[in-house]
Scaffold this motif. Structure first.
Motif, PDB file in Angstrom:
ATOM      1  N   THR A  98       0.757  -1.144  -0.088  1.00  0.00           N
ATOM      2  CA  THR A  98       0.024   0.067  -0.021  1.00  0.00           C
ATOM      3  C   THR A  98       0.784   1.093  -0.124  1.00  0.00           C
ATOM      4  O   THR A  98       0.197   2.403  -0.092  1.00  0.00           O
ATOM      5  N   ASP A  99       2.037   1.231  -0.010  1.00  0.00           N
ATOM      6  CA  ASP A  99       2.995   2.206  -0.017  1.00  0.00           C
ATOM      7  C   ASP A  99       3.979   2.368  -1.164  1.00  0.00           C
ATOM      8  O   ASP A  99       4.576   1.338  -1.761  1.00  0.00           O
ATOM      9  N   ILE A 100       4.330   3.678  -1.494  1.00  0.00           N
ATOM     10  CA  ILE A 100       5.364   4.080  -2.435  1.00  0.00           C
ATOM     11  C   ILE A 100       6.099   5.091  -1.878  1.00  0.00           C
ATOM     12  O   ILE A 100       5.905   6.251  -1.357  1.00  0.00           O
ATOM     13  N   VAL A 101       7.588   4.686  -1.973  1.00  0.00           N
ATOM     14  CA  VAL A 101       8.583   5.808  -1.506  1.00  0.00           C
ATOM     15  C   VAL A 101       9.377   6.387  -2.712  1.00  0.00           C
ATOM     16  O   VAL A 101       9.640   5.992  -3.699  1.00  0.00           O
ATOM     17  N   LEU A 102       9.293   7.642  -2.532  1.00  0.00           N
ATOM     18  CA  LEU A 102       9.827   8.257  -3.629  1.00  0.00           C
ATOM     19  C   LEU A 102      10.892   9.548  -2.969  1.00  0.00           C
ATOM     20  O   LEU A 102      10.589   9.963  -1.823  1.00  0.00           O
ATOM     21  N   GLU A 103      12.071   9.451  -3.520  1.00  0.00           N
ATOM     22  CA  GLU A 103      13.220  10.192  -3.048  1.00  0.00           C
ATOM     23  C   GLU A 103      13.578  10.878  -4.076  1.00  0.00           C
ATOM     24  O   GLU A 103      13.794  10.757  -5.325  1.00  0.00           O
ATOM     25  N   SER A 104      13.574  12.324  -3.836  1.00  0.00           N
ATOM     26  CA  SER A 104      14.114  13.498  -4.932  1.00  0.00           C
ATOM     27  C   SER A 104      15.399  13.866  -4.611  1.00  0.00           C
ATOM     28  O   SER A 104      15.733  14.137  -3.349  1.00  0.00           O
ATOM     29  N   VAL A 105      16.075  14.172  -5.706  1.00  0.00           N
ATOM     30  CA  VAL A 105      17.574  14.333  -5.549  1.00  0.00           C
ATOM     31  C   VAL A 105      17.596  15.642  -6.420  1.00  0.00           C
ATOM     32  O   VAL A 105      17.259  15.643  -7.728  1.00  0.00           O
ATOM     33  N   ALA A 106      18.001  16.654  -5.866  1.00  0.00           N
ATOM     34  CA  ALA A 106      18.170  17.957  -6.678  1.00  0.00           C
ATOM     35  C   ALA A 106      19.735  18.543  -6.571  1.00  0.00           C
ATOM     36  O   ALA A 106      20.450  18.437  -5.419  1.00  0.00           O
ATOM     37  N   ILE A 107      20.371  18.883  -7.426  1.00  0.00           N
ATOM     38  CA  ILE A 107      21.816  19.636  -7.742  1.00  0.00           C
ATOM     39  C   ILE A 107      21.724  20.931  -7.096  1.00  0.00           C
ATOM     40  O   ILE A 107      20.881  21.629  -7.679  1.00  0.00           O
ATOM     41  N   VAL A 108      22.549  21.367  -6.110  1.00  0.00           N
ATOM     42  CA  VAL A 108      22.300  22.548  -5.475  1.00  0.00           C
ATOM     43  C   VAL A 108      23.816  22.944  -5.432  1.00  0.00           C
ATOM     44  O   VAL A 108      24.805  22.363  -5.423  1.00  0.00           O
ATOM     45  N   ASP A 109      23.942  24.401  -5.062  1.00  0.00           N
ATOM     46  CA  ASP A 109      25.401  24.881  -4.917  1.00  0.00           C
ATOM     47  C   ASP A 109      25.577  24.906  -3.403  1.00  0.00           C
ATOM     48  O   ASP A 109      24.693  25.463  -2.751  1.00  0.00           O
ATOM     49  N   LEU A 110      26.605  24.579  -2.933  1.00  0.00           N
ATOM     50  CA  LEU A 110      27.028  24.445  -1.653  1.00  0.00           C
ATOM     51  C   LEU A 110      28.408  25.194  -1.427  1.00  0.00           C
ATOM     52  O   LEU A 110      29.351  25.069  -2.263  1.00  0.00           O
ATOM     53  N   GLU A 111      28.348  26.086  -0.373  1.00  0.00           N
ATOM     54  CA  GLU A 111      29.609  27.056  -0.021  1.00  0.00           C
ATOM     55  C   GLU A 111      30.607  26.217   0.868  1.00  0.00           C
ATOM     56  O   GLU A 111      30.117  25.755   2.083  1.00  0.00           O
ATOM     57  N   VAL A 112      32.063  26.070   0.279  1.00  0.00           N
ATOM     58  CA  VAL A 112      32.769  25.108   1.185  1.00  0.00           C
ATOM     59  C   VAL A 112      33.799  26.088   1.762  1.00  0.00           C
ATOM     60  O   VAL A 112      34.284  26.932   0.932  1.00  0.00           O
ATOM     61  N   LYS A 113      34.066  26.267   3.012  1.00  0.00           N
ATOM     62  CA  LYS A 113      35.044  27.194   3.606  1.00  0.00           C
ATOM     63  C   LYS A 113      36.529  26.442   3.210  1.00  0.00           C
ATOM     64  O   LYS A 113      36.653  25.403   3.830  1.00  0.00           O
ATOM     65  N   GLU A 114      37.271  27.234   2.698  1.00  0.00           N
ATOM     66  CA  GLU A 114      38.541  26.730   2.440  1.00  0.00           C
ATOM     67  C   GLU A 114      39.901  27.799   2.659  1.00  0.00           C
ATOM     68  O   GLU A 114      39.696  28.665   1.713  1.00  0.00           O
ATOM     69  N   GLY A 115      40.879  27.403   3.403  1.00  0.00           N
ATOM     70  CA  GLY A 115      41.712  28.426   3.576  1.00  0.00           C
ATOM     71  C   GLY A 115      41.455  29.681   3.974  1.00  0.00           C
ATOM     72  O   GLY A 115      42.066  31.043   3.307  1.00  0.00           O
ATOM     73  N   GLY A 116      40.480  29.944   4.776  1.00  0.00           N
ATOM     74  CA  GLY A 116      40.242  31.361   5.216  1.00  0.00           C
ATOM     75  C   GLY A 116      39.439  31.943   4.289  1.00  0.00           C
ATOM     76  O   GLY A 116      38.745  32.966   4.584  1.00  0.00           O
ATOM     77  N   GLY A 117      38.863  31.465   3.035  1.00  0.00           N
ATOM     78  CA  GLY A 117      38.052  31.713   2.129  1.00  0.00           C
ATOM     79  C   GLY A 117      36.700  30.903   1.848  1.00  0.00           C
ATOM     80  O   GLY A 117      36.760  29.886   2.831  1.00  0.00           O
ATOM     81  N   ALA A 118      36.143  31.047   0.894  1.00  0.00           N
ATOM     82  CA  ALA A 118      35.159  30.131   0.730  1.00  0.00           C
ATOM     83  C   ALA A 118      35.040  29.734  -0.912  1.00  0.00           C
ATOM     84  O   ALA A 118      35.635  30.718  -1.608  1.00  0.00           O
ATOM     85  N   ARG A 119      34.635  28.617  -1.125  1.00  0.00           N
ATOM     86  CA  ARG A 119      34.547  28.410  -2.794  1.00  0.00           C
ATOM     87  C   ARG A 119      33.066  27.653  -2.707  1.00  0.00           C
ATOM     88  O   ARG A 119      32.588  26.942  -1.967  1.00  0.00           O
ATOM     89  N   THR A 120      32.572  27.571  -4.106  1.00  0.00           N
ATOM     90  CA  THR A 120      31.301  26.957  -4.132  1.00  0.00           C
ATOM     91  C   THR A 120      31.497  25.432  -5.099  1.00  0.00           C
ATOM     92  O   THR A 120      32.307  25.552  -5.869  1.00  0.00           O
ATOM     93  N   ARG A 121      30.921  24.541  -4.593  1.00  0.00           N
ATOM     94  CA  ARG A 121      30.764  23.365  -5.299  1.00  0.00           C
ATOM     95  C   ARG A 121      29.592  22.758  -5.317  1.00  0.00           C
ATOM     96  O   ARG A 121      28.454  23.179  -4.549  1.00  0.00           O
ATOM     97  N   LYS A 122      29.255  21.808  -6.118  1.00  0.00           N
ATOM     98  CA  LYS A 122      27.839  21.385  -6.466  1.00  0.00           C
ATOM     99  C   LYS A 122      27.732  20.083  -5.270  1.00  0.00           C
ATOM    100  O   LYS A 122      28.693  19.323  -4.841  1.00  0.00           O
ATOM    101  N   GLY A 123      26.490  20.034  -4.608  1.00  0.00           N
ATOM    102  CA  GLY A 123      26.036  18.843  -3.900  1.00  0.00           C
ATOM    103  C   GLY A 123      24.762  18.589  -4.026  1.00  0.00           C
ATOM    104  O   GLY A 123      24.023  19.055  -5.158  1.00  0.00           O
TER     105      GLY A 123
END
Length: 421
Positions: A98-123
């Motif tokens: 009686t059940d259906i499980v749906l998992e949705s996955v979207a690609i988003v921009d993630l901000e990653v701290k690196e060496g005192g700065g920050a860069r954007t990567r996909k997550g």
């Protein structure tokens, strides 16, 4: 982007003020005689928004509510969603009868701290939904089309639009012959019912959604004759399944149909009377079957039943594709040119990269850089790089059997009920 955000803020502010006015007047909505927004600007902004805020904006005014059910706006909104930089993925599985499980996955921009700065990567942004209390059945996913997912069991069909949360449940029409085994696996390791084949798609002329069912009539278990029924999803409460007669093709059982440009496609069984016919299409407007062109590899494999058995269809670049295994060598992905019906090889995957394992790895969606999301070993999601012929690390792994598909949010109506969760 700044101007767009400002416009969106104004729309949200308009909605808030409307609610305040309603509260001040005992909940009664006051309609403006004249909109302050130029119609073309309003439509261009709204057509780029996800479905969720549009559903909230329905209560702004009657005019806005009518906009979101306008066929032209629905098509423009769908076209914008399908042009997004990254595809959204949906992984479906059945939790119980009686059940259906749906998992949705979207690609988003993630901000990653690196060496005192920050860069954007996909997550990845993952969310899940458990659809409960369906009529008791064993459900399989048929296919997805224009933001709508279709599932079917032995006696029921369930269609669902995650964007609008609208659904419909239909009972199967004419009863067919039941095989000894209720399900089988396709070349991609996905389980499908052997009671019947079910497909879902949209008529490109009328824009109507249709469900197609192919089944073997009772008493025809020896002749492999299939009959076809069609159900058109409309506002007509008296709509029912329409029989359109026998199918003159021996279609392979237990396979997922592929929807491309207003037609559903299947691979024919090795035992089909005409070996030169390999792939058939069903036009959802004319409601006619016909054999279409196929890659040269299909003719070469006509005498090799094992090789033909492991061929499968899928869709990439809004075109029909065929997966062809060359045993111990590679997996070839062919794509058909929609304008002339000519097939060409898109790319290949070495068997060694797949550790010579089955089920086959198969591409789900293409990214803007020419790489592909690939489902490998039945549940692993990876990226395949055609130029270097290599896989990424496993992006994530499911702990259960899932059926993946690409998904674009839409406002396409089902004329059903809202799902409450």
């Amino acid at each position: 982007m700044l101007q767009f955000d400002r416009c969106l803020y104004c729309l949200e502010n308009n909605l808030r003020k409307n609610r305040e006015i309603m509260a001040a007047h005992g909940g009664k909505r006051l309609e403006n005689k004249k909109d302050n927004w130029p119609e073309d600007l309003l439509l261009s902004i709204l057509a780029t928004l996800p479905a969720k805020p549009l559903l909230r904006f329905k209560c702004v005014s009657k005019h806005w509510r009518s906009l979101f059910t306008n066929p032209d706006f629905i098509e423009q909104h769908l076209e914008n969603q399908q042009k997004k930089e990254y595809p959204q993925l949906v992984f479906a599985s059945t939790g119980s009868e009686t059940d259906i499980v749906l998992e949705s996955v979207a690609i988003v921009d993630l901000e990653v701290k690196e060496g005192g700065g920050a860069r954007t990567r996909k997550g990845f942004e993952r969310s899940s939904l458990n659809i409960c209390h369906l009529p008791i059945d064993v459900y399989y996913i048929s296919n997805s089309c224009d933001g709508i997912l279709c599932f079917f069991g032995k006696t029921n069909v369930f269609v669902y639009n995650p964007g609008t949360r609208e659904f419909r449940i239909l009972q199967i029409g004419k009863e067919g012959f039941s095989l000894a085994s209720s399900y089988s696996f396709d070349c991609f390791g996905q389980a499908f019912s052997r009671y019947h084949l079910v497909g879902f798609g949209r008529d490109q002329v009328t824009k109507e959604c249709k469900i197609i069912r192919l089944f073997r009539p009772k008493g025809e278990q020896e002749n492999h004759i299939l009959e076809c029924e069609v159900f058109t999803l409309s506002s007509n409460a008296g709509a029912s399944w329409r029989g359109i007669g026998e199918v003159a093709y021996f279609i392979r059982s237990a396979q997922q149909p592929v929807y491309v440009n207003g037609a559903l496609h299947w691979i024919l069984d090795n035992r089909h009377a005409n070996p030169s016919e390999v792939i058939i299409s069903f036009d959802l407007h004319t409601e006619k079957f016909q054999a279409i062109s196929h890659p040269s590899c299909c003719s070469e494999a006509s005498s090799d039943q094992y090789r033909r058995l492991f061929m499968g269809l899928l869709s990439l670049r809004s075109s029909l594709c065929l997966v062809e295994p060359e045993l111990s060598l590679q997996l070839n992905i062919w794509i058909m040119n929609q304008s002339n019906g000519i097939w060409e090889k898109l790319f290949c995957i070495d068997w060694e990269l797949m550790n010579y394992r089955s089920p086959l790895a198969f591409p789900i969606a293409e990214l803007k850089d020419g790489t592909f999301f690939v489902c490998h070993c039945g549940d692993n999601l990876q990226i395949y790089y055609p130029e270097s012929k290599s896989f990424s690390e496993v992006l994530f792994r499911h702990g259960r059997v899932v059926v993946p598909s690409t998904y674009s949010e839409s406002l396409v109506p089902l004329y059903g009920e809202p799902l409450v969760y």
